[in-house]
Every structure is written in C-alpha cells, then in structure tokens.
Design an enzyme around this catalytic site. Structure first.
Site, PDB file in Angstrom:
ATOM      1  N   LYS A  81       0.860  -1.200   0.000  1.00 33.43           N
ATOM      2  CA  LYS A  81       0.000   0.000   0.000  1.00 33.43           C
ATOM      3  C   LYS A  81       0.888   1.239   0.000  1.00 33.43           C
ATOM      4  O   LYS A  81       1.915   1.267   0.690  1.00 33.43           O
ATOM      5  CB  LYS A  81      -0.898  -0.029   1.242  1.00 33.43           C
ATOM      6  CG  LYS A  81      -1.931   1.083   1.328  1.00 33.43           C
ATOM      7  CD  LYS A  81      -2.821   0.911   2.561  1.00 33.43           C
ATOM      8  CE  LYS A  81      -3.867   1.998   2.697  1.00 33.43           C
ATOM      9  NZ  LYS A  81      -4.705   1.845   3.910  1.00 33.43           N
ATOM     10  N   SER A 156      -9.710   2.043   3.047  1.00 35.47           N
ATOM     11  CA  SER A 156      -8.815   2.758   2.154  1.00 35.47           C
ATOM     12  C   SER A 156      -7.818   1.875   1.406  1.00 35.47           C
ATOM     13  O   SER A 156      -7.232   2.308   0.425  1.00 35.47           O
ATOM     14  CB  SER A 156      -8.038   3.817   2.942  1.00 35.47           C
ATOM     15  OG  SER A 156      -7.178   3.192   3.894  1.00 35.47           O
ATOM     16  N   SER A 180      -9.868  -0.233   7.280  1.00 34.57           N
ATOM     17  CA  SER A 180      -9.312  -0.134   5.929  1.00 34.57           C
ATOM     18  C   SER A 180      -8.673  -1.395   5.369  1.00 34.57           C
ATOM     19  O   SER A 180      -8.340  -1.426   4.190  1.00 34.57           O
ATOM     20  CB  SER A 180      -8.285   0.984   5.873  1.00 34.57           C
ATOM     21  OG  SER A 180      -8.950   2.193   5.686  1.00 34.57           O
TER      22      SER A 180
HETATM   23  N1  GLN Z   1     -12.924   4.635   6.476  1.00 39.21           N
HETATM   24  C1  GLN Z   1     -12.304   5.056   7.713  1.00 39.21           C
HETATM   25  C2  GLN Z   1     -11.820   6.479   7.571  1.00 39.21           C
HETATM   26  O1  GLN Z   1     -12.006   7.029   6.541  1.00 39.21           O
HETATM   27  C3  GLN Z   1     -11.177   4.131   8.077  1.00 39.21           C
HETATM   28  C4  GLN Z   1      -9.971   4.331   7.266  1.00 39.21           C
HETATM   29  C5  GLN Z   1      -8.821   3.467   7.641  1.00 39.21           C
HETATM   30  O2  GLN Z   1      -8.980   2.447   8.320  1.00 39.21           O
HETATM   31  N2  GLN Z   1      -7.646   3.910   7.257  1.00 39.21           N
HETATM   32  O3  GLN Z   1     -11.266   7.041   8.471  1.00 39.21           O
END
Ligand code: GLN
Length: 488
Positions: A81, A156, A180
């Site tokens: 990532k 994400s 995410s």
């Molecule tokens: N969707 C959540 C956010 O936007 C979690 C994102 C993540 O785990 N990096 O904060």
C-alpha cells in the site's frame, strides 16, 4: 500467468517453489504479465517496479539453489500500500502533496518482509492518507472492484484488496485505522487481517491516526494471512508503541488448535436495517460453526453506536497533528503561486490536499482547539475506554466474536462521495475494534444475488492471533466461498 498459477495461494506457491516446479523469477514474471493484462480495468497499481522485483526473485532462486532460503515466503511477491515507505521508492499516500516524495528509508515491516525472503512488489492505490472507504479519494486514479468494474473495491486499502482479488498478486500489505483492511477485503472477496495494536511496527507507516493505525496482511486464504503476519510482526524499538512481550507464531498454531470454541454474537451488529443478504450469509456462517460443535452465545457491546462519533473525533484530532508536517517547505508539493513563507503553507496545502483530507484536518483542529478539548477530545477518550471495556466483558465468556464486516456489499462509484456521513457508516462494524485495539479479520462467507462478495468478521482477543486464525481457518476448511473468483 497461466490460470492455474495466478489464483494459487502462497501456501501452494511455496510448495511449487520448494519442489522446483516453478522458480521465483517465473512467479514474478507471471504476476507482472497478469497485472499487465488486467490492470487497465482494475487500476490497482500506482507503480510496478518490475526490474527490481525480478532482481529480488533471482536472488531468491539463488538462495534456494544453495539451500539457504530465509523462510516460507522466500520468493513470493507482496504488493505494498502506498503509505508504507520503501527506500528509494515513491511513497505518495495517493496524495498530491507527496507526489514527488521518495523515501530515504525502509519501514520496519518492509525490512522484516525482505528478511523473510518475500519480494515487496509494486505500490498499490489507496484513499488519500487512508481517509475513506472506497479508494475514490486517491489523487491519482480510481481502483475498480474486480467483481464488478462499476463498483468500488472498498477502502482505504482498495488497491491491496483489488490486486489480490484480481489474481495480480498473491499477497499484499495494507493498513487499518478504522476498517481499511477488513472492509475492502470483504468487498473484494479476500482475507484481510488487522493485528492487535502494537504487534506490527508503525515505523515507516505514514501516520494517519497513530493510536489506531496498524499494518496487516491481505491474502486469498487464512493460512497465507498467518504466514504474512508472522513475517512482519515483532517488537521494534523504533516504534514507541510497539509491544515488547511474546507474540504467537500463528501459522504454526493453526493445525494445532481444533476447537470447539465459544463464539459470541453481538446483537448490536445485526441491526434491523442490515442488508438482508448480508444477514442471511453471516447467520449461515454462525450456523456452520454451531453445526461443527461450537457454542454460540449472544453478547452485548452496549457502546457500539458511539464508535463512529468517537472515532471521528480521535482520528481527526490525531490526523490534524500528523498532517501538519506537510508544509510545502520540506519534501512536499510546493505551490508555484506562493510568494512568502505563510503563503507557501497556505497555497501548498490548499493545492496538495484533497477535499476529504481537508475536512478531517478542519474537524481535528476544531476538536483540539482551546475551550473544546475537554468537551470533545477528552470525552471521546473516555468513551473509547467504555468501548474497550465492552469488548473485555464480552471476552469473559467467549473466544471470539462473529459479525458482518460491512453493512452493505460494494457500492457504485460516486454513490457516497457527496454524503460523507453515509461513507463513514461503511465502517460501523470495524471501527470499534480499532478503538479497542483488538485483532480481527474478514474472510469470504458468500455472494449476493448480484454476484458481490460478503465478508464475515471474526474478532479475537489481544495477542491471541493464533486462536483468531484457527477459528477463521476452521470455517474456511468447512466452506468453499474463499475459492470463488471474479471473471475479469
Ligand atoms: N474509512 C475510515 C476512515 O475514513 C477508516 C480508514 C482506515 O482504516 N484507514 O477514516
């Protein structure tokens, strides 16, 4: 890659490498070929760094020829990532503000990966600074769900989930701050795992919300996930929150732990408005555990509904502080329009950050500002404790909790971008686990009538990842959902 190779698991590839049916160079070349053939549709990769990967594969083949392999993952490619830094490579966090940032060092997870013989291969797309649930906030490209190219892969870590689901790579590293890893894994029909906070070093993980962020594995099966976690985890003096006690060897433990287990079903995770096909699939998974002799116990996590508001105070507060380093002066995008120092800050940040990131910085700065700190941030920390206690209480009775991972299957591009709150609700079943610091994983448990994957979340006890993997593995052995593949 021939079809019988590109959808193999790392466990299978390991055997093929061991008995010399394939070489690491062939494996990497075939992954590159599969990616070339499919990534114009999926758009998971930002960079593929092909020459370096082939070089590393050659070194792995040499080690093997000399009887000196470094571990079970030697020669197996792992995509990364775009927020886990690698020396000499762009690490852009899918943000314009870091568009030219080349890391001068390796993250500890990358060092550990290299020491296991695995091949870090390519940088994959994500929501900008890991803020999002659909990978649509990436500055560079939109990644598609391999099961339906008109839909998002989740986020994400959408690039990680999509490349594993598409057969482009067998393993990937992502990060999970509020879901995410698990949510995109569920939406793409693969296995995604978030370890206990502190188990995997955050050194070299570009920070979003430091008290929540964890790196974790993506794979096609539970055993692979355990192998990859074993390779990257361990104490690291470079991360002040790294756990220094013993952690289990997960891959080794899987065949030794056979259950039956006591499994908790938190009723708050099955609300009336839960997507009916998801409810049916997850309830069938629970029945499957019951039929195999597990005791199913209904438990309560009464503070569940406070998780989203608490998360969006704590995570944004930490983000506003972490992201203050991107100032247009050092290693970031600098606005060409700017004249003096203050102007550089304003214009570079204005141009460099996307809308969602700006929203979070504003919110975080607000909740930390004088006069509001006690009312928001401090209070959120107290509720966070209550959420953690909910989990501790539930685990007095059970070995693991079973829940849906995501309240809905993959949605269409653009469906939630205009409505941040609906987007935030995508993580309603995963965020609590980060606030509590517990480990959890998502694995495939069915398909909707529209042929979209459904994920089962298994939540475990801190530092008992071995049990968590064994419980998930037993389900996988008894069901074939993990073998389903999209047609691309
Ligand atoms: N969707 C959540 C956010 O936007 C979690 C994102 C993540 O785990 N990096 O904060």
């Amino acid at each position: 890659m021939s079809e019988d190779l590109y959808y193999k698991t790392a466990t299978e590839l390991r055997r093929l490498l061991e008995n010399r049916t394939i070489s690491a160079v062939e494996l990497v070349q075939s992954a590159i070929a599969r990616t070339k053939a499919t990534d114009d549709k999926v758009r998971a990769y930002l960079d593929t760094n092909e020459d370096e990967a082939i070089e590393l594969a050659r070194a792995s083949d040499e080690r093997r020829a000399n009887g000196k392999i470094l571990g079970p993952l030697d020669g197996i490619p792992v995509s990364i990532k775009d927020l886990i830094v690698e020396k000499g490579k762009l690490a852009r966090c899918s943000s314009r503000i870091l568009e030219n940032f080349v890391s001068p060092y390796d993250a500890t997870a990358i060092v550990n990966l290299r020491n296991s013989g695995a091949i870090p291969w390519g940088r994959v797309n994500m929501d900008e600074f890991a803020m999002g649930s659909s990978t649509e906030t990436s500055y560079f490209q939109k990644t598609a769900n391999p099961w339906d190219l008109e839909r998002i892969p989740g986020g994400s870590s959408g690039g990680s989930a999509a490349c594993v689901a598409a057969g482009q790579t067998v393993l990937s590293l992502g990060s999970d701050t509020g879901g995410s890893i698990r949510q995109p894994a569920a939406l793409c029909g693969v296995v995604g795992m978030k370890p206990t906070y502190g188990t995997v070093s955050r050194y070299g993980l570009i920070a979003f919300a430091s008290s929540l962020d964890q790196i974790g594995p993506f794979s096609r099966c539970v055993e692979d996930s355990a192998m990859l976690l074993d390779a990257i985890s361990g104490y690291d003096p470079l991360d002040s929150t790294s756990y220094s006690g013993d952690i289990p060897n997960c891959a080794q433990a899987i065949p030794e732990k056979k259950g039956p287990w006591k499994l908790g079903i938190p009723k708050e995770y099955f609300p009336d408005n839960l997507d009916p096909e998801i409810r049916t699939a997850v309830e069938a998974a629970v029945d499957n555990y019951r039929a195999r002799g597990c005791e199913i116990i209904e438990v309560e996590l009464p503070h569940t509904e406070l998780a989203i508001p608490v998360y969006y105070i704590i995570a944004t507060a930490e983000a506003s502080s972490n992201l203050s380093r991107y100032d247009g002066i050092r290693y970031t995008h600098r606005s060409e329009e700017s004249t003096d120092a203050l102007d550089i800050y304003f214009k570079s940040r204005g141009e460099g950050f996307g809308e969602e990131v700006k929203r979070r910085i504003c919110l975080g700065s607000f909740v930390l500002s004088s006069g509001y700190y006690d009312a928001y941030y401090l209070r959120a920390q107290k509720v966070r404790n209550l959420i953690r206690k909910d989990f501790q209480n539930a685990f007095k009775q059970v070995d693991a909790l079973l829940t849906p991972t995501s309240p809905t299957p993959a949605f269409k591009f653009g469906e939630r971008t205009e409505d941040p709150l609906t987007m935030y609700l995508s993580d309603i079943f995963t965020i609590n686990v980060n606030l509590a610091g517990f480990p959890a994983l998502s694995l495939p448990c069915g398909l909707t009538s529209g042929n979209l994957p459904i994920g089962l979340q298994v939540i475990g006890q801190p530092l008992k990842e071995d049990d968590l993997f064994a419980i998930a593995h037993s389900y996988e052995q008894a069901n074939d959902y993990w073998k389903l593949r999209p047609t691309l």
